[in-house]
Design a protein around this motif. Structure first.
Motif, PDB file in Angstrom:
ATOM      1  N   THR A   3      38.133  33.535  42.868  1.00 51.22           N
ATOM      2  CA  THR A   3      38.081  34.620  41.906  1.00 51.22           C
ATOM      3  C   THR A   3      36.837  34.492  41.048  1.00 51.22           C
ATOM      4  N   PHE A   4      36.522  35.531  40.314  1.00 49.67           N
ATOM      5  CA  PHE A   4      35.255  35.622  39.593  1.00 49.67           C
ATOM      6  C   PHE A   4      35.029  34.473  38.616  1.00 49.67           C
ATOM      7  N   ARG A  25      46.529  41.610  34.439  1.00 47.32           N
ATOM      8  CA  ARG A  25      45.997  42.976  34.531  1.00 47.32           C
ATOM      9  C   ARG A  25      44.542  42.982  34.957  1.00 47.32           C
ATOM     10  N   ILE A  26      43.761  42.012  34.487  1.00 49.55           N
ATOM     11  CA  ILE A  26      42.358  41.926  34.908  1.00 49.55           C
ATOM     12  C   ILE A  26      42.299  41.639  36.405  1.00 49.55           C
ATOM     13  N   VAL A  31      38.466  44.846  39.037  1.00 46.75           N
ATOM     14  CA  VAL A  31      37.176  45.061  38.394  1.00 46.75           C
ATOM     15  C   VAL A  31      36.243  43.894  38.712  1.00 46.75           C
ATOM     16  N   GLU A  32      34.979  44.208  38.931  1.00 44.17           N
ATOM     17  CA  GLU A  32      33.992  43.164  39.205  1.00 44.17           C
ATOM     18  C   GLU A  32      33.443  42.648  37.887  1.00 44.17           C
ATOM     19  N   GLY A  37      30.331  38.670  28.776  1.00 43.57           N
ATOM     20  CA  GLY A  37      30.439  39.936  28.052  1.00 43.57           C
ATOM     21  C   GLY A  37      31.326  40.938  28.769  1.00 43.57           C
ATOM     22  N   GLU A  38      31.193  41.016  30.085  1.00 42.99           N
ATOM     23  CA  GLU A  38      32.033  41.925  30.872  1.00 42.99           C
ATOM     24  C   GLU A  38      33.493  41.505  30.800  1.00 42.99           C
TER      25      GLU A  38
END
Length: 51
Positions: A3-4, A25-26, A31-32, A37-38
């Motif tokens: 994962t990210f 939820r993320i 969402v990428e 900050g993102e």
């Protein structure tokens, strides 16, 4: 492929400290996210829409 947040210590630390419902939820949103900050923006958006 992980994962990210697995390959970025800044993201991992912030992500792991989020409430479980926000984390879920993320992850479910697909969402990428590539920067802290993102991630912060996504978490704040979820908090605001959770009511």
């Amino acid at each position: 492929m992980g994962t990210f947040y697995e390959n970025n210590p800044d993201l991992r630390g912030y992500f792991e400290n989020l409430p479980i419902d926000v984390k879920n939820r993320i992850l479910k949103s697909g969402v990428e996210i590539s920067t802290l900050g993102e991630l912060m923006q996504a978490a704040e958006h979820i908090r605001e829409t959770n009511g």
